[in-house]
Scaffold this active site. Structure first.
Site: not given
Ligand code: EPZ
Length: 420
Positions: A22-23, A94, A118, A123, A307, A329, A399
């Site tokens: 996804k990223n 985002r 969020c 962020r 993540d 993070i 998502r």
């Protein structure tokens, strides 16, 4: 709203196919704005975030076609008719902010909604904006929007990033590809998704050196052309199913999973008593004996990925001994902790660290989480819990994880989606 029910106690055995990342896919889609010709992406995951990004790109006027019959090929391109990224789309995701660099570089102007905070933290996007300003953009904030112009075009320069932000590196890399002259991005992020974007940009005619390092040098070109690019496999999906196999006590083959993209996660899984071995076409994962507590601290790649923090914490909640999980993070990425505790975990948060004291057994409960990775950590916990766990607010999962319940059920998990 759909829910997922898991009845714990079944070890997972079998094969799970890891999808496209996804990223990686989201910035690659934004790169479709950099050329009039077609950018064809393959290995596209079927996820709500991808649908949101398609909607945004269509809103900019470019063609967004799915030529295959399985939705895994995406063909993007054409003239840009609209340089505004509206609040209604950006607030949902985002990563929409990644259109700023490409729009500005190609059109000399962009009006992109600020994403806002969020669930996992504030962020900000200051690093994206400062970098573009250094390249000659004129930026003002008005009505919740970033209004950016580049009157004389973007110009290459040296940008030393104070922190290796993934999104800022991606935005600046795309912008620099069409800027005049040389841009040096120092202290750039080194995530595999950035190398994937770099590879795609190079295939489109960009001139970039330093791939995979923290110093990217980009010689701007006047235009980019079309290309076909396969999206890398999802390292977070890989790590997630590795944790699922480990907590269930089974053994799974993760087809398409890449050990060289897991960074510090492989070492942490090893310390916890989980063997991850490279095999042809993927990774084999099995728990050796018991699970042991292991300390982790999230860091930019190749450090332990933020993540994966929630999923690893779920695993540690049933390990022998204690572990300390430190989140460096994002400032509020511990929403899964109270939910895991509702399932009988023993986790205490002190600032940016959580002390996880392993318990012998979790018990199923209704739970929910407000972000994607936290939600899947509750599924992982549910696989090891006695009785039923009901995970609410499944739209977070949709998502970023494709067919999670089908993939787990095919390996023997007792899991089903309850339509809401
Ligand atoms: C990317 O977000 C990922 N999203 C995130 O995945 C991931 O958690 C994160 O990188 C870190 O690995 C996508 O790739 C679409 P950052 P991004 O800019 O780019 C601060 C998921 O679950 N920061 O590296 O937003 C920021 O607040 C998501 O799939 C600034 O201060 O991450 C954060 O504390 C969640 N100013 C830190 O840097 C800026 O201008 C890292 O953010 C930019 C970032």
């Amino acid at each position: 709203m759909d829910k997922i029910r898991i009845r714990g106690g079944k070890p997972l055995f079998g094969e799970i196919v890891i999808g496209g990342a996804k990223n990686a896919a989201l910035p690659l889609m934004a790169a479709g704005l950099l050329t009039d010709e077609r950018l064809v992406l393959t290995n596209v995951p079927r996820l709500d975030d991808i649908r949101n990004m398609r909607q945004l790109l269509a809103n900019h006027g470019i063609a967004v076609d799915l030529p295959g019959n399985d939705g895994r090929i995406l063909s993007l391109g054409g003239p840009i008719g609209n340089t505004e990224a509206p609040y209604d789309i950006v607030r949902k995701m985002r990563a929409s902010f990644l259109v700023l660099g490409p729009l500005l570089a190609r059109m000399g102007e962009a009006r992109v909604s600020l994403p806002g905070g969020c669930a996992i933290g504030a962020r900000p996007v200051d690093l994206h904006l400062k970098g573009l300003e250094q390249m000659g953009a004129v930026i003002r904030i008005e009505g919740g929007y970033v209004i950016a112009t580049a009157p004389g075009g973007l110009r290459g320069t040296t940008i030393v990033m104070p922190f290796p932000s993934v999104g800022a590196t991606e935005n600046l890399l795309m912008a620099a590809s069409l800027a005049q002259g040389q841009t040096v991005l120092a202290n750039a992020a080194r995530e595999p998704e950035i190398s994937d974007l770099t590879d795609c940009l190079i295939a489109m005619g960009a001139r970039i050196t330093g791939r995979g390092t923290d110093k990217l040098t980009i010689e701007g070109v006047s235009s980019l052309h079309g290309a076909t690019h396969p999206i890398i496999s999802d390292r977070i999906e890989t790590g997630t199913y590795a944790c699922a196999a480990a907590i269930s006590g089974g053994e799974v083959f993760l087809r398409g999973g890449r050990g060289d993209h897991l960074g510090a996660l492989i070492r942490s899984l090893g310390e916890a008593g989980v063997e991850v071995s490279e095999r042809e076409g993927g990774l084999a994962v099995k728990r050796l004996n018991g699970l042991h507590g292991a300390d982790v601290m999230t860091e930019p790649y190749p450090g332990f990925p933020t993540d994966m923090q929630a999923q690893f914490m779920a695993l540690m909640s049933v390990a022998s001994g204690a572990s300390m999980v430190t989140e460096k993070i994002f400032e509020s990425r511990f929403m899964h902790v109270p939910e895991l505790n509702r399932m009988g975990a023993n986790i205490t948060v002190h600032g940016e660290s959580a002390i996880v004291r392993g318990v012998a057994q979790l018990s199923g409960a209704p739970v929910m989480a407000t972000d994607l990775r936290a939600s899947v950590s509750l599924i992982i916990a549910g696989l090891a819990a006695r009785g039923d766990t009901i995970v609410n607010r499944v739209y977070h999962l949709d998502r970023g994880f494709e067919a999670v319940e089908q993939k787990l059920a095919a390996c023997g998990a007792d899991i089903e989606r309850l339509p809401g």
